[in-house]
Enzyme design. Structure first.
Site, mmCIF file in Angstrom:
data_model
loop_
_atom_site.group_PDB
_atom_site.id
_atom_site.type_symbol
_atom_site.label_atom_id
_atom_site.label_comp_id
_atom_site.label_asym_id
_atom_site.label_seq_id
_atom_site.Cartn_x
_atom_site.Cartn_y
_atom_site.Cartn_z
ATOM 1 N N LYS A 1 0.904 -1.094 -0.017
ATOM 2 C CA LYS A 1 0.006 -0.096 -0.088
ATOM 3 C C LYS A 1 0.981 1.268 -0.131
ATOM 4 O O LYS A 1 1.657 1.400 0.718
ATOM 5 C CB LYS A 1 -0.790 -0.089 1.164
ATOM 6 C CG LYS A 1 -2.029 0.654 1.025
ATOM 7 C CD LYS A 1 -3.047 0.673 2.514
ATOM 8 C CE LYS A 1 -4.276 1.406 2.286
ATOM 9 N NZ LYS A 1 -5.127 1.165 3.582
HETATM 10 O O1 G3P Z 1 -7.899 1.902 5.143
HETATM 11 C C1 G3P Z 1 -8.172 3.134 4.891
HETATM 12 C C2 G3P Z 1 -9.284 3.667 5.183
HETATM 13 O O2 G3P Z 1 -10.342 2.815 5.075
HETATM 14 C C3 G3P Z 1 -9.540 4.700 6.550
HETATM 15 O O3 G3P Z 1 -10.963 4.638 7.160
HETATM 16 O O4 G3P Z 1 -12.524 5.302 8.705
HETATM 17 O O5 G3P Z 1 -9.928 6.131 8.869
HETATM 18 O O6 G3P Z 1 -11.379 7.162 7.159
HETATM 19 P P1 G3P Z 1 -11.413 5.929 8.019
#
Ligand code: G3P
Length: 217
Positions: free
Chosen positions: A87
């Site tokens: 990633k």
């Molecule tokens: O993995 C990245 C992403 O899904 C992050 O999610 O909820 O931290 O915006 P969030």
């Protein structure tokens, strides 16, 4: 649409895997830190454990931001297990690294994507997955799913092979709308996946069926 779980929590990964609908896992440094994992050995061991649970792509994020550091870290991560997808953040050196990883046959997930222009660059570099963060877009009072629709349209028009991986999912409606928009993958917290099960008419209907079944015994 493929279902990935967006967590580094082993119990939640196992629970989703037990459902039989899990296609992969995404992690990020915040999710790894939440599990209290510290140090390179522990981080690599954790990724290996996840890869042994789920037979599908497991995104492991690089921590470096220069081309050289992204490349060396990414090569080490990819060597942990064949399920690992490296990633890489949507930055200039990240795009260069994605291009190089693609040439080496290493799969990548271009993360922190918030615009169609960024998604075009990720596809041009040959990213395996592109991760638009729809929940964080919603947080700024824009419609994150509209970005998924736009990227899907562009990729179809251009014949790009990069898979659209909707990330930063916050609720079951996000999953439904991403499926409708044509996302290839949705990476979700366990709570959002389980939320898809819920409907009060299912609960009341089942109660009635169970009651009537009793009467037949
Ligand atoms: O993995 C990245 C992403 O899904 C992050 O999610 O909820 O931290 O915006 P969030």
């Amino acid at each position: 649409m493929k279902f990935f779980i967006d967590t580094a929590n082993i119990d939640q990964i196992k629970e989703a895997q037990d459902l039989g609908i899990l296609d992969g896992v995404t992690t990020n440094p915040s999710l790894m830190a939440k599990e209290g994992i510290k140090g390179k050995d522990a981080i690599f061991k954790h990724y290996y454990t996840i890869c042994e649970i789920v037979d599908g792509p497991v995104s492991a994020e690089v921590l470096g931001t220069t081309y050289d550091s992204i490349m060396s870290e990414g090569e080490e991560l990819a060597a942990i297990h064949s399920n690992i997808v490296v990633k890489v953040p949507m930055i200039k050196d990240g795009i260069k690294a994605i291009k190089a990883f693609t040439a080496m046959g290493i799969r990548t997930n271009c993360t922190l994507v918030f615009s169609a222009g960024q998604a075009i660059l990720a596809a041009k570099a040959g990213a395996t997955f592109v991760s638009p963060f729809i929940g964080r877009i919603d947080d700024g009072s824009w419609d994150g799913v509209q970005l998924i629709e736009q990227i899907v349209d562009i990729y179809n028009a251009q014949g790009y092979l990069t898979e659209v991986l909707a990330a930063s999912i916050r609720n079951p409606l996000h999953i439904v709308r991403c499926a409708q928009a044509g996302a290839d993958v949705c990476t979700c917290p366990l709570s959002s996946i389980l939320g898809l099960l819920k409907h009060p008419l299912t609960d009341s209907g089942l109660q009635q069926f169970l009651k009537d079944a009793q009467a037949m015994q």
